[in-house]
Scaffold this motif. Structure first.
Motif, PDB file in Angstrom:
ATOM      1  N   VAL A  73     -12.621   7.419   7.798  1.00  0.00           N
ATOM      2  CA  VAL A  73     -11.518   7.449   7.045  1.00  0.00           C
ATOM      3  C   VAL A  73     -11.398   9.024   6.405  1.00  0.00           C
ATOM      4  CG1 VAL A  73     -11.391   5.313   6.080  1.00  0.00           C
ATOM      5  CG2 VAL A  73     -13.061   6.645   4.969  1.00  0.00           C
ATOM      6  N   LEU A 127      -7.467   5.848  -1.221  1.00  0.00           N
ATOM      7  CA  LEU A 127      -6.320   5.113  -0.332  1.00  0.00           C
ATOM      8  C   LEU A 127      -5.114   5.975  -0.044  1.00  0.00           C
ATOM      9  CD1 LEU A 127      -5.832   2.252   1.023  1.00  0.00           C
ATOM     10  CD2 LEU A 127      -4.897   1.668  -1.373  1.00  0.00           C
ATOM     11  N   ASN A 156      -5.263   8.511   2.855  1.00  0.00           N
ATOM     12  CA  ASN A 156      -5.414   7.768   4.128  1.00  0.00           C
ATOM     13  C   ASN A 156      -3.940   7.077   4.492  1.00  0.00           C
ATOM     14  OD1 ASN A 156      -8.269   7.616   5.418  1.00  0.00           O
ATOM     15  ND2 ASN A 156      -8.398   7.909   3.253  1.00  0.00           N
ATOM     16  N   TYR A 172      -1.904   7.789   7.960  1.00  0.00           N
ATOM     17  CA  TYR A 172      -1.443   6.700   8.890  1.00  0.00           C
ATOM     18  C   TYR A 172       0.012   6.755   9.074  1.00  0.00           C
ATOM     19  CZ  TYR A 172      -0.279   2.005  10.567  1.00  0.00           C
ATOM     20  OH  TYR A 172       0.189   0.981  11.107  1.00  0.00           O
ATOM     21  N   ARG A 214      -5.979   2.516  10.860  1.00  0.00           N
ATOM     22  CA  ARG A 214      -5.555   1.260  10.215  1.00  0.00           C
ATOM     23  C   ARG A 214      -6.651   0.148   9.996  1.00  0.00           C
ATOM     24  NH1 ARG A 214      -0.511  -2.805  11.113  1.00  0.00           N
ATOM     25  NH2 ARG A 214      -1.313  -4.620  10.133  1.00  0.00           N
ATOM     26  N   ILE A 259      -9.152   1.648   7.414  1.00  0.00           N
ATOM     27  CA  ILE A 259      -8.855   1.491   6.065  1.00  0.00           C
ATOM     28  C   ILE A 259      -9.114  -0.070   5.304  1.00  0.00           C
ATOM     29  CG2 ILE A 259      -6.564   1.138   4.867  1.00  0.00           C
ATOM     30  CD1 ILE A 259      -5.619   3.782   6.545  1.00  0.00           C
ATOM     31  N   TYR A 266      -7.091  -4.033  -2.477  1.00  0.00           N
ATOM     32  CA  TYR A 266      -7.839  -2.737  -2.021  1.00  0.00           C
ATOM     33  C   TYR A 266      -8.526  -2.092  -3.273  1.00  0.00           C
ATOM     34  CZ  TYR A 266      -4.611  -3.567   1.925  1.00  0.00           C
ATOM     35  OH  TYR A 266      -4.151  -3.833   3.096  1.00  0.00           O
TER      36      TYR A 266
END
Length: 692
Positions: free
Chosen positions: A420, A439, A442, A446, A476, A479, A493
């Motif tokens: 990541v 998050l 990332n 993506y 993905r 993650i 998450y």
């Protein structure tokens, strides 16, 4: 397919029940007249109906008919000035008014992020008024109207009313205030107006360009016989300049130019739904998003505003939030400001692996990077790829490729042993913990990979496109492995390693088409841990909210095909922001900034419609995915005059008769202004690809 979270009704229970409030509005003119006749269901309005409206919606404006004490503020901008107007009434019902005027290109010292010249003009900086020899000390506020300008109606006595209309010039460094005195009585009145000639010279040591001359001047003075039924109008200019610059302006012409500008924005990207509140909020969002563009010495710069952020760009506000929206609106200044911002960021590509600064300030002369790497390259790669696809200009796209490639390479040079992407912080710049890997960075990486893959395919760089697609698939999965977690009882998450509190940005995977943890994430977002009467809290247990996170969440919930759930909350939010206590735009945050009307948040509202409700995702210069899921009770909806993909087209969806299994079917129609028409039968279960 559509989940319903009744827990929100418990969350909102403390709100006062809504009175019967009529909303005067009609749908926009368009071909499918049935849209105007379709009535939203009570269920979709259940949350919105817990609100009381302060404002009334009409065909062309918002109106507050004054019956109690209230104060608010609104920001309006032009290319060389921005005005934050504080207005309302006091306990005695008298008008309160302060005009805070900002001149972004008149720089002060130190020449940092906040170094725009700012001056406050309170109500006393107005022409002195006498009626039949009696000096008027107070004005009774009776009505306020918002239509892209601000009009305050007051009474000076039982017979004479005064309309004050305030607006910035679209292109010149001043704000107009038009004063129209009306004799509503049965006899003539002698009106005396003293000349307004306010002047303040700033100290030379405080200005980058030396002394600045700040003025407020009126164009008429003297005594006037105002007969019954007659009116008289004067204009005030609030302006600032360097010494020796012209300060003579045609206020009437510039006020009309402002009205023409507002009308021009309404013509493109028109939302037509059965809900007049959504339609009007979308119109206001376009205006606030597009108007905050400043003509700096280094080109047009879109800036957030709010009394603090001008003549500067940010990787989140501009590159990520608003630049991908401008091609859809088709506003020339918007598109020019977008490519200009990417050119500024590209100046900071380097061979040493240093991050691109978060913000380029002071008309391009300096930078701000006080939070280190916020994941800014991920923001830029995502925003630039989306913008390039939507603007559909091969030359611009080719120019942006080195920046996109560099930013994605930079991000992958920050990859950890867990696969990541690390960053020093995120767009909240340390206000809340973000760990070493978050998050947001990332998900934006993506999203950047996916859109960059589409862009490279469009430009014939298939090997790179395939590489980006492969990287996106791997990221993905990483993650999910790294961030997927049970947080406070919800299968959703974690925001970073060690995070034990729910965070607003858990909605981001929805926005980028990842629904692996859909049920738990949706439940978390709409639980009493995160959802509040003002939107989604930044973090569970903290009353702080930032509209940007709420608006991303709306877009994501629409993308997750939870259309009725998304619409229920979207209607609530839209009604609160449009007809409630602080109107008519999305806001930055609370308590920080006292809910400033930052511009790019309005673009995020509009994108909740274009990319959320209508599900538009650019995948080529003339190709897009669309998923216009209709809420229950809506038979059709349209986005008209979409200017993306170097085109001008309408996108509509209509509900057809249910099939033998009882399932609805739909027809998507796409009509270009050059006469091409596509009609597509759609099952309404997933996005489809459309080529223009």
């Amino acid at each position: 397919m559509r989940l319903k979270y009744l827990i929100a009704l418990c969350v909102l229970a403390p709100l006062t029940a809504c009175n019967d409030v009529s909303i005067e509005a009609t749908a926009a003119n368009f071909d499918a007249q049935s849209i105007a006749q379709t009535q939203p269901t009570d269920d979709l309005n259940s949350l919105a109906n817990t609100l009381q409206n302060r404002w009334r919606l009409t065909d062309s404006s918002l109106v507050w008919n004054v019956s109690d004490v209230h104060e608010d503020h609104i920001e309006m901008s032009g290319e060389q000035t921005s005005a934050i107007v504080y207005y309302g009434n006091n306990e005695q019902g008298n008008l309160t008014l302060k005009r805070k005027i900002v001149w972004p290109m008149l720089r002060t010292i130190p020449n940092d992020t906040h170094a725009s010249l700012i001056h406050d003009f309170d109500l006393s900086i107005s022409p002195k008024i006498s009626l039949d020899g009696q000096v008027i000390e107070q004005e009774q506020l009776t009505q306020v109207r918002l239509d892209g300008t601000l009009t305050l109606t007051t009474y000076l006595n039982k017979q004479i009313s005064l309309n004050r209309t305030l607006a910035p010039s679209p292109t010149l460094p001043f704000m107009v205030e038009r004063l129209t005195f009306n004799n509503n009585g049965g006899k003539s009145v002698k009106l005396r107006l003293e000349k307004l000639d306010y002047l303040f010279n700033t100290p030379a040591k405080d200005g980058v360009y030396g002394v600045y001359k700040i003025q407020a001047t009126s164009d008429k003075a003297g005594e006037f016989e105002l007969a019954s039924g007659q009116s008289i109008t004067i204009y005030i200019d609030f302006k600032a300049s360097k010494l020796g610059q012209n300060t003579e302006f045609d206020a009437a012409k510039e006020l009309q130019a402002r009205l023409d500008y507002i009308a021009s924005l309404k013509k493109n990207l028109q939302l037509v739904t059965p809900d007049p509140i959504l339609n009007k909020m979308f119109d206001f969002a376009k205006l606030r998003g597009a108007e905050s563009i400043f003509r700096t010495k280094d080109g047009l710069m879109h800036s957030p505003g709010g009394g603090r952020y001008y003549a500067a760009i940010w990787a989140n506000d501009q590159a990520e939030y608003i630049n991908p929206f401008f091609p859809f609106l088709g506003n020339a200044n918007g598109n020019e400001s977008a490519i200009n911002s990417f050119r500024h960021f590209a100046r900071f590509m380097n061979d040493e692996g240093r991050y691109i600064p978060s913000s380029i300030i002071a008309e391009g002369d300096d930078v701000w990077d006080g939070a280190g790497d916020r994941g800014d390259c991920a923001m830029i790669a995502y925003g630039a790829s989306r913008y390039a696809l939507a603007i559909a200009d091969k030359a611009q796209a080719t120019e942006l490729l080195p920046l996109i490639d560099w930013c994605l390479d930079f991000s992958f040079n920050k990859i950890t042993k867990d696969g990541v992407i690390a960053s020093d912080s995120d767009e909240l710049e340390g206000r809340f913990p973000a760990g070493d890997v978050n998050l947001s960075t990332n998900m934006l990486t993506y999203g950047g990979l996916v859109s960059a893959s589409h862009l490279n395919n469009e430009l014939g760089r298939t090997t790179i496109a395939n590489d980006y697609q492969t990287r996106a698939k791997i990221l993905r999965s990483k993650i999910e492995y790294y961030f997927g977690a049970n947080v406070q009882g919800f299968d959703t998450y974690r925001y970073f390693d060690g995070n034990t509190k729910l965070r607003a940005w858990i909605a981001l995977p929805f926005t980028f088409g990842i629904f692996d943890r859909k049920e738990g994430t949706l439940a978390a977002l709409l639980s009493d841990e995160l959802w509040s009467t003002d939107g989604i809290y930044s973090e569970a247990g903290n009353k702080t909210f930032w509209d940007r996170a709420t608006l991303y969440a709306f877009r994501g919930i629409f993308n997750a095909q939870e259309t009725d759930t998304a619409m229920r909350y979207f209607k609530y939010y839209s009604r609160k922001r449009l007809l409630g206590e602080h109107v008519p735009y999305a806001v930055e945050a609370w308590p920080e900034g006292n809910q400033r009307h930052l511009s790019a948040e309005s673009a995020l509202y509009a994108r909740a419609v274009t990319e959320g409700l209508f599900g538009i995702e650019p995948t080529g210069f003339n190709r897009m995915n669309v998923a216009p899921y209709l809420p229950t009770g809506w038979n059709n909806m349209c986005l008209n005059n979409i200017r993306a993909f170097a085109n001008n087209f309408d996108l509509c969806v209509e509900r057809k008769i249910a099939d033998s299994d009882g399932d609805d079917s739909f027809e998507i129609s796409i009509s270009s202004k050059v006469g091409q028409l596509q009609k597509i039968s759609w099952h309404g279960q997933s996005a489809i690809s459309v080529t223009l």
